[in-house]
Scaffold this motif. Structure first.
Motif, PDB file in Angstrom:
ATOM      1  N   THR A 131      35.803  39.886  38.391  1.00 29.39           N
ATOM      2  CA  THR A 131      35.015  40.270  38.785  1.00 29.39           C
ATOM      3  C   THR A 131      34.671  41.494  40.023  1.00 29.39           C
ATOM      4  OG1 THR A 131      34.273  37.893  37.780  1.00 29.39           O
ATOM      5  CG2 THR A 131      32.800  39.344  39.616  1.00 29.39           C
ATOM      6  N   SER A 132      35.202  41.163  40.885  1.00 28.92           N
ATOM      7  CA  SER A 132      35.493  41.407  42.587  1.00 28.92           C
ATOM      8  C   SER A 132      35.782  42.907  42.387  1.00 28.92           C
ATOM      9  CB  SER A 132      37.007  40.817  43.116  1.00 28.92           C
ATOM     10  OG  SER A 132      36.478  39.488  43.596  1.00 28.92           O
ATOM     11  N   THR A 133      37.027  44.089  41.145  1.00 28.24           N
ATOM     12  CA  THR A 133      37.104  45.268  41.094  1.00 28.24           C
ATOM     13  C   THR A 133      35.618  45.969  40.121  1.00 28.24           C
ATOM     14  OG1 THR A 133      38.156  44.478  38.813  1.00 28.24           O
ATOM     15  CG2 THR A 133      40.121  44.931  40.810  1.00 28.24           C
ATOM     16  N   LYS A 134      35.313  45.106  39.331  1.00 27.04           N
ATOM     17  CA  LYS A 134      34.565  45.627  38.240  1.00 27.04           C
ATOM     18  C   LYS A 134      32.382  45.820  40.191  1.00 27.04           C
ATOM     19  CE  LYS A 134      32.430  44.155  34.841  1.00 27.04           C
ATOM     20  NZ  LYS A 134      32.084  43.115  33.487  1.00 27.04           N
ATOM     21  N   ARG A 135      32.843  44.795  40.548  1.00 27.60           N
ATOM     22  CA  ARG A 135      31.459  45.273  41.458  1.00 27.60           C
ATOM     23  C   ARG A 135      31.768  46.242  42.918  1.00 27.60           C
ATOM     24  NH1 ARG A 135      31.009  38.204  43.286  1.00 27.60           N
ATOM     25  NH2 ARG A 135      29.318  38.026  41.238  1.00 27.60           N
TER      26      ARG A 135
ATOM     27  N   LEU B 126      47.501  38.238  44.926  1.00 28.84           N
ATOM     28  CA  LEU B 126      46.753  37.255  45.927  1.00 28.84           C
ATOM     29  C   LEU B 126      46.559  36.286  44.931  1.00 28.84           C
ATOM     30  CD1 LEU B 126      43.584  40.415  46.541  1.00 28.84           C
ATOM     31  CD2 LEU B 126      46.393  39.697  47.490  1.00 28.84           C
ATOM     32  N   HIS B 127      47.397  35.998  44.405  1.00 31.47           N
ATOM     33  CA  HIS B 127      47.416  34.320  43.767  1.00 31.47           C
ATOM     34  C   HIS B 127      46.230  33.740  43.431  1.00 31.47           C
ATOM     35  CE1 HIS B 127      51.238  33.731  43.327  1.00 31.47           C
ATOM     36  NE2 HIS B 127      51.691  33.961  45.170  1.00 31.47           N
ATOM     37  N   VAL B 128      44.851  34.908  42.593  1.00 26.65           N
ATOM     38  CA  VAL B 128      43.935  34.466  42.067  1.00 26.65           C
ATOM     39  C   VAL B 128      44.072  34.816  40.837  1.00 26.65           C
ATOM     40  CG1 VAL B 128      43.168  35.060  44.148  1.00 26.65           C
ATOM     41  CG2 VAL B 128      42.492  37.072  42.714  1.00 26.65           C
ATOM     42  N   THR B 129      42.865  34.580  40.245  1.00 22.74           N
ATOM     43  CA  THR B 129      43.350  34.269  38.287  1.00 22.74           C
ATOM     44  C   THR B 129      42.500  35.942  38.230  1.00 22.74           C
ATOM     45  OG1 THR B 129      40.608  34.030  38.075  1.00 22.74           O
ATOM     46  CG2 THR B 129      42.095  32.211  38.243  1.00 22.74           C
ATOM     47  N   PRO B 130      43.332  36.321  37.277  1.00 22.31           N
ATOM     48  CA  PRO B 130      42.185  37.415  36.390  1.00 22.31           C
ATOM     49  C   PRO B 130      40.840  38.064  36.653  1.00 22.31           C
ATOM     50  CG  PRO B 130      44.404  36.829  35.386  1.00 22.31           C
ATOM     51  CD  PRO B 130      44.019  35.544  36.325  1.00 22.31           C
ATOM     52  N   ALA B 131      39.875  36.599  35.799  1.00 19.14           N
ATOM     53  CA  ALA B 131      38.968  36.767  36.122  1.00 19.14           C
ATOM     54  C   ALA B 131      38.427  36.855  37.454  1.00 19.14           C
ATOM     55  CB  ALA B 131      38.000  35.084  34.850  1.00 19.14           C
ATOM     56  N   SER B 132      38.680  36.354  37.872  1.00 21.69           N
ATOM     57  CA  SER B 132      38.738  36.911  39.381  1.00 21.69           C
ATOM     58  C   SER B 132      38.114  38.522  39.955  1.00 21.69           C
ATOM     59  CB  SER B 132      38.464  35.809  40.204  1.00 21.69           C
ATOM     60  OG  SER B 132      38.458  35.917  41.535  1.00 21.69           O
TER      61      SER B 132
ATOM     62  N   VAL C  66      46.219  42.873  36.377  1.00 18.01           N
ATOM     63  CA  VAL C  66      47.666  41.660  37.076  1.00 18.01           C
ATOM     64  C   VAL C  66      48.024  42.007  37.906  1.00 18.01           C
ATOM     65  CG1 VAL C  66      49.190  41.100  35.082  1.00 18.01           C
ATOM     66  CG2 VAL C  66      47.332  42.100  34.317  1.00 18.01           C
ATOM     67  N   ASP C  67      48.853  43.293  38.085  1.00 19.88           N
ATOM     68  CA  ASP C  67      49.576  42.836  39.873  1.00 19.88           C
ATOM     69  C   ASP C  67      48.465  42.776  40.958  1.00 19.88           C
ATOM     70  OD1 ASP C  67      51.358  44.408  37.998  1.00 19.88           O
ATOM     71  OD2 ASP C  67      50.680  46.092  38.792  1.00 19.88           O
TER      72      ASP C  67
END
Length: 166
Positions: A66-70, A57-63, A51-52
Motif C-alpha cells: 500500500t505504501s509503495t503504491k502511494r 521495518l517489521h511490517v506486513t507485506p500488505a502494508s 519483501v526486504d
C-alpha cells in the motif's frame, strides 16, 4: 522507594513533542509521516524488494504494498521487475522522492538543533551516555536485546513490539 515517574514523563514529553513536529512537518506535503522510513530505507538500499523492506521495518507485506503504491503514484519511487524473478519488484527512489526527503530533513535538523541549543558538547555526551544506560536497563528489565542505535533498527524494533501488542 524512589519515584521515577516524573523523569519518565519528561522523556515521554520530549518524544511526543518530536513526533508532533514530525507530523506537522508532513501535514502540508504529499509525504505522509509513516512514509518517511519507507523512503529512507529505499534510498539507502536501492533496488531492494518489497519483501526486504517489510522485513527490515517489521511490517506486513500488505502494508508495504500500500505504501509503495502511494509513493509510486506521487512520483517518489519506481518499481521495476526483476528479470530473474518476474514476480519480484525492485524499488528505487526517484529524484523527486529524494527532494521530498531533503525538504523534510532540513527543518527537522533545525528543530533538533533548537532542542539542544545551549548545551555544551560535554553536556550532550553526558546526556547521550545517560540515555544509553536508561535504554539498556529498560531492555534488560523486559528481557529484550537493545537494538542498535540507528533509525532503521529502532523503527523495526518499534514495529515488532507494536505487532506483538496486538
Amino acid at each position: 522507594m524512589k519515584s521515577y515517574s516524573g523523569l519518565v514523563g519528561k522523556m515521554e514529553r520530549v518524544h511526543l513533542l518530536r513526533r508532533m513536529f514530525s507530523q506537522q512537518l508532513t501535514n502540508n506535503t504529499t509525504l505522509h509521516f509513516g512514509q518517511v522510513p519507507v523512503l529512507l530505507y529505499i534510498w539507502k538500499h536501492d533496488r531492494c524488494t518489497q519483501v526486504d523492506l517489510a522485513e527490515a521495518l517489521h511490517v506486513t507485506p500488505a502494508s508495504i504494498a500500500t505504501s509503495t503504491k502511494r509513493l509510486q503514484k506521487v512520483g517518489y519511487l519506481t518499481k521495476t521487475i526483476n528479470e530473474e524473478n518476474l514476480r519480484c519488484k525492485q524499488l528505487s527512489i526517484t529524484e523527486e522522492g529524494k527532494r521530498a526527503l531533503e525538504l523534510h530533513k532540513a527543518p527537522f535538523d533545525a528543530f533538533e538543533e533548537a532542542a539542544f541549543s545551549g548545551f555544551s558538547e560535554q553536556e550532550l555526551n553526558t546526556l547521550a551516555n545517560y540515555l544509553d544506560r536508561i535504554a539498556q536497563n529498560m531492555a534488560q528489565h523486559i528481557g529484550e536485546e537493545l537494538p542498535p542505535d540507528n533509525f532503521f533498527a529502532m523503527q523495526a524494533f518499534l514495529n515488532r513490539v507494536m505487532e506483538q501488542a496486538k
